[in-house]
Design a protein around this motif. Structure first.
Motif, short mmCIF file in Angstrom:
data_model
loop_
_atom_site.label_atom_id
_atom_site.label_comp_id
_atom_site.label_asym_id
_atom_site.label_seq_id
_atom_site.Cartn_x
_atom_site.Cartn_y
_atom_site.Cartn_z
N VAL A 195 0.84 -1.21 0.00
CA VAL A 195 0.00 0.00 0.00
C VAL A 195 0.87 1.25 0.00
CG1 VAL A 195 -1.59 1.38 1.41
CG2 VAL A 195 -2.03 -1.06 1.04
N GLU A 196 0.45 2.23 -0.78
CA GLU A 196 1.14 3.52 -0.88
C GLU A 196 0.20 4.62 -0.39
OE1 GLU A 196 4.16 6.23 -1.72
OE2 GLU A 196 4.31 4.06 -2.05
N VAL A 197 0.61 5.33 0.66
CA VAL A 197 -0.21 6.41 1.23
C VAL A 197 0.44 7.75 0.90
CG1 VAL A 197 -1.17 7.39 3.34
CG2 VAL A 197 -0.97 4.91 3.10
N GLY A 198 -0.30 8.66 0.26
CA GLY A 198 0.23 9.94 -0.15
C GLY A 198 0.50 10.87 1.03
N CYS A 199 1.30 11.88 0.77
CA CYS A 199 1.72 12.83 1.80
C CYS A 199 0.51 13.54 2.44
CB CYS A 199 2.64 13.88 1.21
SG CYS A 199 4.19 13.23 0.57
N ASN A 200 0.63 13.77 3.75
CA ASN A 200 -0.36 14.54 4.52
C ASN A 200 -1.76 13.93 4.47
OD1 ASN A 200 1.44 16.52 5.46
ND2 ASN A 200 1.29 17.63 3.53
N THR A 201 -1.82 12.63 4.37
CA THR A 201 -3.10 11.92 4.39
C THR A 201 -3.44 11.50 5.81
OG1 THR A 201 -3.06 11.12 2.11
CG2 THR A 201 -4.18 9.72 3.70
N VAL A 202 -4.74 11.53 6.15
CA VAL A 202 -5.23 11.04 7.43
C VAL A 202 -6.03 9.76 7.19
CG1 VAL A 202 -6.71 11.50 9.41
CG2 VAL A 202 -5.33 13.34 8.44
N LEU A 203 -5.61 8.69 7.85
CA LEU A 203 -6.34 7.43 7.83
C LEU A 203 -7.18 7.38 9.10
CD1 LEU A 203 -3.37 5.16 6.73
CD2 LEU A 203 -5.17 6.11 5.27
N ASN A 204 -8.50 7.48 8.96
CA ASN A 204 -9.39 7.55 10.11
C ASN A 204 -9.47 6.21 10.85
OD1 ASN A 204 -10.96 10.29 10.26
ND2 ASN A 204 -10.71 9.83 8.09
N PRO A 205 -9.93 6.23 12.12
CA PRO A 205 -9.98 5.00 12.90
C PRO A 205 -10.75 3.88 12.18
CG PRO A 205 -10.36 6.89 14.32
CD PRO A 205 -10.34 7.41 12.92
N GLY A 206 -10.14 2.70 12.16
CA GLY A 206 -10.78 1.55 11.57
C GLY A 206 -10.65 1.44 10.06
N THR A 207 -9.75 2.22 9.46
CA THR A 207 -9.55 2.15 8.02
C THR A 207 -8.80 0.87 7.64
OG1 THR A 207 -9.51 4.55 7.75
CG2 THR A 207 -8.42 3.25 6.04
N ILE A 208 -9.27 0.21 6.59
CA ILE A 208 -8.62 -0.98 6.04
C ILE A 208 -8.31 -0.70 4.58
CG2 ILE A 208 -8.73 -3.48 5.74
CD1 ILE A 208 -9.24 -2.74 8.61
N VAL A 209 -7.04 -0.85 4.19
CA VAL A 209 -6.65 -0.60 2.80
C VAL A 209 -6.08 -1.90 2.22
CG1 VAL A 209 -5.30 0.81 1.23
CG2 VAL A 209 -6.12 1.79 3.38
N GLY A 210 -6.71 -2.39 1.16
CA GLY A 210 -6.32 -3.65 0.56
C GLY A 210 -4.97 -3.59 -0.14
N ARG A 211 -4.44 -4.74 -0.45
CA ARG A 211 -3.11 -4.87 -1.04
C ARG A 211 -2.95 -4.03 -2.31
NH1 ARG A 211 -0.66 -10.79 -0.17
NH2 ARG A 211 -2.16 -11.67 1.29
N ASN A 212 -1.76 -3.45 -2.43
CA ASN A 212 -1.33 -2.76 -3.65
C ASN A 212 -2.24 -1.60 -4.04
OD1 ASN A 212 0.88 -4.60 -4.02
ND2 ASN A 212 -0.60 -6.09 -4.79
N SER A 213 -2.89 -1.00 -3.07
CA SER A 213 -3.70 0.19 -3.33
C SER A 213 -2.88 1.45 -3.07
CB SER A 213 -4.96 0.20 -2.46
OG SER A 213 -5.86 -0.81 -2.89
N SER A 214 -3.29 2.54 -3.70
CA SER A 214 -2.60 3.82 -3.56
C SER A 214 -3.60 4.90 -3.17
CB SER A 214 -1.92 4.23 -4.87
OG SER A 214 -0.92 3.30 -5.22
N ILE A 215 -3.13 5.83 -2.36
CA ILE A 215 -3.98 6.92 -1.88
C ILE A 215 -3.33 8.24 -2.28
CG2 ILE A 215 -4.95 8.03 0.16
CD1 ILE A 215 -4.85 5.23 1.51
N TYR A 216 -4.10 9.11 -2.92
CA TYR A 216 -3.58 10.42 -3.33
C TYR A 216 -3.18 11.24 -2.10
CZ TYR A 216 -4.82 10.44 -8.34
OH TYR A 216 -4.88 10.21 -9.69
N PRO A 217 -2.23 12.16 -2.27
CA PRO A 217 -1.84 13.05 -1.17
C PRO A 217 -3.02 13.87 -0.66
CG PRO A 217 -0.22 13.15 -2.94
CD PRO A 217 -1.39 12.38 -3.47
N VAL A 218 -2.92 14.27 0.60
CA VAL A 218 -3.88 15.15 1.27
C VAL A 218 -5.29 14.55 1.20
CG1 VAL A 218 -4.46 17.57 1.67
CG2 VAL A 218 -2.44 17.02 0.37
N SER A 219 -5.39 13.27 1.44
CA SER A 219 -6.69 12.59 1.46
C SER A 219 -7.14 12.36 2.89
CB SER A 219 -6.59 11.25 0.73
OG SER A 219 -6.31 11.41 -0.64
#
Length: 223
Positions: free
Chosen positions: A174-198
């Motif tokens: 998993v790739e998490v972009g800069c300045n991102t907040v993952l809220n409580p209980g977040t589940i991110v599946g394999r090989n997913s990407s999240i844009y910055p400031v999400s």
């Protein structure tokens, strides 16, 4: 139900926590017993090149720990891992091989699989980060809800975790972009990407991209 089981998210061959995690179905079930597991595992690692550098702190002889880093026990720092200046490991942390724990990063009650990178100004609490997961600069796991109620995993149907503190579970790659907040209980599946400031919550399927505004697309559907 969405794929949120340990078997869906992680290749357990890339962590010393393999026998511990194999006892559970869902990854958040492991958070409560992590401290006890580390206290039992640590002394067994001395014959594998680890040194107890402080009470309940085991660091592999090939790891690099900056003199300004603070390692609180119990914690385990794996081979060829780099813990940089002013990192703060509060305890109950298993950091795998070839990881980066960067400047001003704070870890608490976490498992970092091998080759995980948390390189710049990250907070990771009550979370598990899978093999080769990467958190961009300033990205954090938020591990307590603002109303202090128990965390619910937003599957269909929702799953009550019984936990007040639960950050995020990031699958392998998993790739998490800069300045991102993952809220409580977040589940991110394999090989997913999240844009910055999400701002991410709920369950993100494997092989997905989380775009600006929370739009989720599969990789083969990106336009």
């Amino acid at each position: 139900m969405e794929p949120v089981r340990i078997a869906d998210l992680f290749d357990l061959s890339h962590t010393l926590a393999k026998p511990f995690l194999e006892a559970f179905t869902y990854p958040w079930e492991a958070l409560g017993g992590l401290k006890a597991f580390l206290l039992s595992l640590g002394p067994t690692l001395i014959a594998q090149g680890y040194q107890e550098t402080a009470p309940s702190v085991w660091v592999h002889e090939t790891a690099t720990v900056a003199p300004t880093a603070c390692l609180g026990g119990p914690c385990i720092i794996g081979p060829e891992t780099e813990v940089r200046h002013c990192a703060f490991v509060r305890g109950s942390a298993l950091v795998g091989a070839q990881c980066v724990v960067g400047n001003s990063v704070e870890l608490k009650n976490v498992i970092l699989f091998d080759r995980v990178q948390t390189p710049h100004y990250n907070y990771v609490g009550d979370s598990i980060l899978g093999f080769r997961a990467h958190m961009g600069a300033g990205s954090i796991t938020s591990n307590v809800k603002s109303d202090r109620t128990l965390v619910v995993v937003k599957t269909d149907p929702p799953v009550e975790t019984g936990l007040k503190k639960f950050g995020a579970m990031l699958g392998d790659g998993v790739e998490v972009g800069c300045n991102t907040v993952l809220n409580p209980g977040t589940i991110v599946g394999r090989n997913s990407s999240i844009y910055p400031v999400s701002c991410v919550r709920g369950v993100i399927p494997a092989e997905s991209i989380v775009k600006t505004g929370g739009v989720v697309v599969r990789r083969n559907q990106e336009g």
